[in-house]
Design a protein around this motif. Sequence first.
Motif, PDB file in Angstrom:
ATOM      1  N   GLY A 172       7.028   4.644   1.279  1.00 38.92           N
ATOM      2  CA  GLY A 172       7.094   5.113   2.657  1.00 38.92           C
ATOM      3  C   GLY A 172       6.600   6.523   2.874  1.00 38.92           C
ATOM      4  O   GLY A 172       7.084   7.227   3.762  1.00 38.92           O
ATOM      5  N   LYS A 173       5.616   6.971   2.113  1.00 39.45           N
ATOM      6  CA  LYS A 173       5.130   8.343   2.233  1.00 39.45           C
ATOM      7  C   LYS A 173       3.802   8.453   2.984  1.00 39.45           C
ATOM      8  O   LYS A 173       3.381   9.553   3.336  1.00 39.45           O
ATOM      9  N   SER A 174       3.141   7.339   3.222  1.00 39.04           N
ATOM     10  CA  SER A 174       1.841   7.377   3.882  1.00 39.04           C
ATOM     11  C   SER A 174       1.987   7.750   5.354  1.00 39.04           C
ATOM     12  O   SER A 174       2.807   7.167   6.084  1.00 39.04           O
ATOM     13  N   VAL A 175       1.188   8.718   5.784  1.00 34.18           N
ATOM     14  CA  VAL A 175       1.227   9.145   7.185  1.00 34.18           C
ATOM     15  C   VAL A 175       0.756   8.032   8.107  1.00 34.18           C
ATOM     16  O   VAL A 175       1.313   7.816   9.191  1.00 34.18           O
ATOM     17  N   VAL A 176      -0.255   7.290   7.686  1.00 34.46           N
ATOM     18  CA  VAL A 176      -0.817   6.224   8.515  1.00 34.46           C
ATOM     19  C   VAL A 176       0.224   5.151   8.801  1.00 34.46           C
ATOM     20  O   VAL A 176       0.416   4.735   9.961  1.00 34.46           O
ATOM     21  N   PHE A 177       0.927   4.701   7.780  1.00 37.85           N
ATOM     22  CA  PHE A 177       1.906   3.633   7.965  1.00 37.85           C
ATOM     23  C   PHE A 177       3.159   4.124   8.678  1.00 37.85           C
ATOM     24  O   PHE A 177       3.941   3.307   9.176  1.00 37.85           O
ATOM     25  N   ARG A 178       3.382   5.424   8.735  1.00 45.15           N
ATOM     26  CA  ARG A 178       4.490   5.966   9.521  1.00 45.15           C
ATOM     27  C   ARG A 178       4.107   6.148  10.986  1.00 45.15           C
ATOM     28  O   ARG A 178       4.923   5.972  11.876  1.00 45.15           O
ATOM     29  N   ILE A 179       2.839   6.493  11.232  1.00 46.43           N
ATOM     30  CA  ILE A 179       2.411   6.797  12.592  1.00 46.43           C
ATOM     31  C   ILE A 179       2.188   5.526  13.416  1.00 46.43           C
ATOM     32  O   ILE A 179       2.584   5.453  14.584  1.00 46.43           O
ATOM     33  N   ILE A 180       1.548   4.512  12.818  1.00 52.21           N
ATOM     34  CA  ILE A 180       1.186   3.308  13.584  1.00 52.21           C
ATOM     35  C   ILE A 180       2.396   2.664  14.276  1.00 52.21           C
ATOM     36  O   ILE A 180       2.336   2.371  15.473  1.00 52.21           O
ATOM     37  N   ALA A 218       0.813  -1.224   0.000  1.00 55.73           N
ATOM     38  CA  ALA A 218       0.000   0.000   0.000  1.00 55.73           C
ATOM     39  C   ALA A 218       0.841   1.266   0.000  1.00 55.73           C
ATOM     40  O   ALA A 218       0.386   2.312  -0.468  1.00 55.73           O
ATOM     41  N   ASP A 219       2.064   1.174   0.530  1.00 58.14           N
ATOM     42  CA  ASP A 219       2.909   2.373   0.639  1.00 58.14           C
ATOM     43  C   ASP A 219       4.353   2.006   0.292  1.00 58.14           C
ATOM     44  O   ASP A 219       5.240   2.012   1.149  1.00 58.14           O
ATOM     45  N   PRO A 220       4.615   1.693  -0.981  1.00 60.99           N
ATOM     46  CA  PRO A 220       5.953   1.209  -1.359  1.00 60.99           C
ATOM     47  C   PRO A 220       7.056   2.241  -1.163  1.00 60.99           C
ATOM     48  O   PRO A 220       8.227   1.890  -1.008  1.00 60.99           O
ATOM     49  N   ALA A 262      14.364  -5.359   5.749  1.00 56.03           N
ATOM     50  CA  ALA A 262      14.751  -6.456   4.862  1.00 56.03           C
ATOM     51  C   ALA A 262      13.865  -6.503   3.627  1.00 56.03           C
ATOM     52  O   ALA A 262      14.326  -6.786   2.516  1.00 56.03           O
ATOM     53  N   MET A 263      12.584  -6.202   3.807  1.00 54.54           N
ATOM     54  CA  MET A 263      11.649  -6.239   2.689  1.00 54.54           C
ATOM     55  C   MET A 263      11.915  -5.122   1.684  1.00 54.54           C
ATOM     56  O   MET A 263      11.731  -5.288   0.472  1.00 54.54           O
ATOM     57  N   GLU A 264      12.379  -3.979   2.171  1.00 56.66           N
ATOM     58  CA  GLU A 264      12.676  -2.865   1.273  1.00 56.66           C
ATOM     59  C   GLU A 264      13.876  -3.154   0.387  1.00 56.66           C
ATOM     60  O   GLU A 264      14.056  -2.490  -0.637  1.00 56.66           O
ATOM     61  N   ARG A 265      14.697  -4.128   0.771  1.00 56.93           N
ATOM     62  CA  ARG A 265      15.863  -4.472  -0.042  1.00 56.93           C
ATOM     63  C   ARG A 265      15.514  -5.438  -1.175  1.00 56.93           C
ATOM     64  O   ARG A 265      16.380  -5.783  -1.972  1.00 56.93           O
ATOM     65  N   ILE A 266      14.270  -5.920  -1.192  1.00 56.54           N
ATOM     66  CA  ILE A 266      13.832  -6.736  -2.331  1.00 56.54           C
ATOM     67  C   ILE A 266      13.533  -5.793  -3.495  1.00 56.54           C
ATOM     68  O   ILE A 266      12.713  -4.888  -3.358  1.00 56.54           O
TER      69      ILE A 266
END
Length: 556
Positions: free
Chosen positions: A370-378, A366-368, A429-433
């Motif tokens: 890393g810009k989504s506020v929701v996925f940064r805040i949680i 959903a946020d490849p 680790a997932m971001e390195r894929i």
Amino acid sequence: MKQFTAFCGTVLAVLLVLFFCVTAVSAFAPAFSDDSGSAYGTSSSADTSFFKRITAIRNILFYTIKQAFLSTVVAVIIGLPAAFFTACRKFPGRRFLESLSSVSLCIPPLLIALGYVIFFGMNGVFNRAVMALIGVKNPPITFLYSFSGIIIAHGFYNFPVIMRTVSDTWKNLPEDEYNAAVLSGAGKFRIFRTITLFQLAPSVAAGAVIVFLYCFFSFIIVLLFGQAGGSTMEVEVYQAARNTLDFKYAGQLALTETVAASAFVLCYVLLGKKGRRTHAGVSTIQPKPVRGAAEIVGLSVTGLLILLFLLLPLAAIVFTGAGELLKIMGQKGFPAALLNTLYTSLSSAFLCVLTAFFFACVARRADPHGKSVVFRIIPLLPMAISSIVIGFGLTNLLRKFHIAGSPFLLVIAQASLTWPLAFQQIRGAMERIPSSVTDAASLLSPSRLDVIFRIQLPQVRRALFSSFAFCVALSAGDSNLPLILGIPRFATLSLFTYRLAGSYRFSAACAAGTILIFTSMALFALSDSISGKSRPKKGLSNKDFLFRKKNSVEGI
């Protein structure tokens, strides 16, 4: 089967986040209630006027900030020279000094406090040695149970955080500016003051915020060493919730503490961004031998202070408890505490890893970028709330529904605080894929679940094992949640150690603490080894990794 597993993982992640939010709200809710919640109807705090209570909370907050700030200053004073020597110089014991960076991660604060009592206490090893040496009858070292004792214990316990974050940056500083300054005739001190210090400033500041938060949320050390007339927000929340049963006051303290901590977390995030923009070093500094009288004196003084205020207290635990190891294993309550520790730590770590993996999969899709506020805040939510506050919120819920605490709830509470650590490692680790790999797999696979189970899961398996071992170590060393939940006839190894120390059975407490020390160190070494094999240079930064440990062991 894949669909069912994915569904369970997603539901679990949502439920764990909801549990955390509901528990946090439950901790803050009494602050807005007219009833103090005391079992006796009133309490001394409840009778206090509104303005006096506000003044009391303000004074406690200022005291908490003051001790955290001064503790951070001590950590920086020790951590900066240690970072310089580990990053830029070769000397005997350099690797051992570097290995101390794991102390604040794998040694619970309870054991640091116990080590200080055994070594610096009125009848401690150091006082007995000094009294025998100079022939006096009264202990000459009396700083321990005072404000100074808190500052020293916090500073030396957390200096490895500064050392690790600054050393990693120092090793990778670009040498172009340094070489140009040398060619222009600038002296070493001027180069350090005008170039190196400026380059290191964001890392120093970010590491200092981490240490500040550790000390801001410190509980066990303040509870044991705090002097009369001075207390921190964590201790006051515990005292109000457990001793005076003034839940309204505890809720007000918890809310104030969380708001203040949120501001510091925001500072950390901003400093972290600045640090990543400022330091993109491409060359590595090659360590050189120690040279000059100033460096020899600096290394000697730094090493002596670390030996005296960190290594010897820890060694005192091991030597004091060595003779009691077999005895403590046969003591009533120890086998049950050990089994309870295995149950809670393994269960909590499993929940953390499962939740973190599926949340990372959702976040990656959903946020490849890393810009989504929701996925940064949680994932940041648990960073601003302490385990004492979560424990108070949970006990408040249980009180309203007339339910007793249970090991299962302890596992859920620990997992709700710790899963962001696992998420950070797994997400890194997932971001390195490569995106091209996942995009191609999405086009060729009949289901998105195939991408998760055939591409992402195998690629992050090392991060899964590493985060699992790390979360087990954190849960095993946690004494805050078991203490505040007060589960009937239940104790983990850390709580068992705390109770032994509280009853002045220090030899037995040291024996149990020795087992806890080596267990935690072994688990952390396993985690660090696994993650080190799989984490490239551009992976998760050490200061991010260190920061996300805070709430689980206090410091947490």
